[in-house]
Design an enzyme around this catalytic site. Sequence first.
Site, short mmCIF file in Angstrom:
data_model
loop_
_atom_site.label_atom_id
_atom_site.label_comp_id
_atom_site.label_asym_id
_atom_site.label_seq_id
_atom_site.Cartn_x
_atom_site.Cartn_y
_atom_site.Cartn_z
CB THR A 70 -0.93 -0.01 1.24
OG1 THR A 70 -1.76 -1.16 1.16
CG2 THR A 70 -1.79 1.24 1.31
CG ASN A 149 -6.26 -7.79 -5.80
OD1 ASN A 149 -6.13 -7.02 -6.76
ND2 ASN A 149 -7.15 -7.60 -4.87
CD GLN A 178 -2.17 -10.96 -4.73
OE1 GLN A 178 -1.77 -12.12 -4.70
NE2 GLN A 178 -2.84 -10.43 -3.72
CG HIS A 200 1.40 -9.52 3.73
ND1 HIS A 200 0.11 -9.98 3.63
CD2 HIS A 200 1.38 -8.25 3.26
CE1 HIS A 200 -0.66 -9.02 3.14
NE2 HIS A 200 0.09 -7.96 2.90
CB THR A 236 13.93 3.68 12.93
OG1 THR A 236 14.28 4.93 13.53
CG2 THR A 236 14.97 2.62 13.28
CB CYS A 326 -17.09 -3.03 1.49
SG CYS A 326 -18.55 -2.32 2.22
C1 PLP Z 1 -2.44 -6.27 -5.86
C2 PLP Z 1 -2.17 -5.74 -4.48
N1 PLP Z 1 -1.60 -4.55 -4.34
C3 PLP Z 1 -1.33 -4.05 -3.12
C4 PLP Z 1 -1.65 -4.72 -1.98
C5 PLP Z 1 -1.36 -4.10 -0.65
O1 PLP Z 1 -0.22 -4.66 -0.06
P1 PLP Z 1 0.01 -4.54 1.52
O2 PLP Z 1 -0.98 -5.44 2.17
O3 PLP Z 1 1.43 -4.98 1.73
O4 PLP Z 1 -0.17 -3.11 1.89
C6 PLP Z 1 -2.27 -5.97 -2.08
C7 PLP Z 1 -2.67 -6.71 -0.86
O5 PLP Z 1 -3.69 -7.38 -0.84
C8 PLP Z 1 -2.53 -6.50 -3.37
O6 PLP Z 1 -3.11 -7.69 -3.53
#
Ligand code: PLP
Length: 387
Positions: A70, A149, A178, A200, A236, A326
Amino acid sequence: MIYLDNSATTPMHPEVIDVMTDVMKKIFGNPSSLHGLGAKAERLVEQARQVTARMLGCTPQEIFFTSGGTEANNLAIKGTLDRIHGRGKHIITTKVEHPSVYEVYEQLKKRGWRVTYLSVDSLGRVNPDEVEKAVDDETVLVSVMHVNNEVGTIQPIGEIGKRLAKYPKVLFHVDAVQSFAKLPLLPARAHIDLLSISAHKIHGPKGIGALYVRKNLSLEPLLVGGGQEKGLRSGTEYVPGIAGLAKAIVLAEQKRTEFLRNSQRWKKAFLERLDGKLSPMIVNGDISPEGCAPYILSLSFPGIKSEVLVHALEEEGIYVSSKSACSSKAEIPSRVLKAMGRTDEEAIGSIRISMGFQTTAEEMERCADVLLRVIPRLQKVMKVHKG
Ligand SMILES: Cc1ncc(COP(=O)(O)O)c(C=O)c1O
């Protein structure tokens, strides 16, 4: 428990946990500190940067650690636009992006940017011709994700990059969260200027990711302060997380070929097991080996709400994802499935099954068998409710 929600997040690999625990216990210095403990932490961060860069075929200087996908997406988009005052006011993205891209473009639209949201075909794919057609004299940035995703469709990033390379003023951003460390994508080869990743989704820790920023490209930071990450991302460094990301990448390098081969085979077997036995059932997105990430499968069962199905599967010990909920739990059909031409009923009745490195053939078989049992029962219940 059968965990098939790996596109939401993956269980951390035990070796990643070991590395992180070790770092937390022993290498707790601040990388900015001048003493030996700080230097040790800094060395670890730089080693991780090299590992990340190697996976992307770029230089370590082009990797900037963030708190995840994100932040990487926000930094790529806002950091670019904040830097290029007056060069143009038009930006392009697609209707199927992850909210961490889509909502940023929505925010920018409210701030006066002209935004083009590209349509996709019924498989969820954008057409490179449409991308090029959308570019005009005012265009400065294009964001297109690599693997979707929700449905797993792979976008033609290489082709889009080639087209955009003809327009030097236009920067190309790719959300590769993804696909990173699973499917090959080298930013330099695909003419990508900015690329986002997250740990993750590859059995690494939550809260760490990175942004690839092409050499000689300058962004405005979102976070200012101590000037870490060459001033692009103050704060940091999350050293255990960064070490965990690097370990997850190394493990992915070892496992991905077998993972891709297996998940392709198991997805095919899964669909064959269901074939013709559940009606109505729609497979969303592309399922061809070239067109789709083999580890993601999206199915719609019109008439059944996905929440109901997710809970029915959970009762059987199987964890999958619903895409219709949602935060308010209102029934809002998936924006991605709607963009692919699905009806509200089809989009509300969708589930996503996604595999990780730990997934087995038996788990996928069991999931198919449970669906074969549960779906007709739920369909009957829904009919009674409607009647
Ligand atoms: C395509 C895509 N972009 C961005 C993200 C966001 O990543 P993060 O959870 O590390 O903020 C996700 C998480 O589901 C994702 O599937």
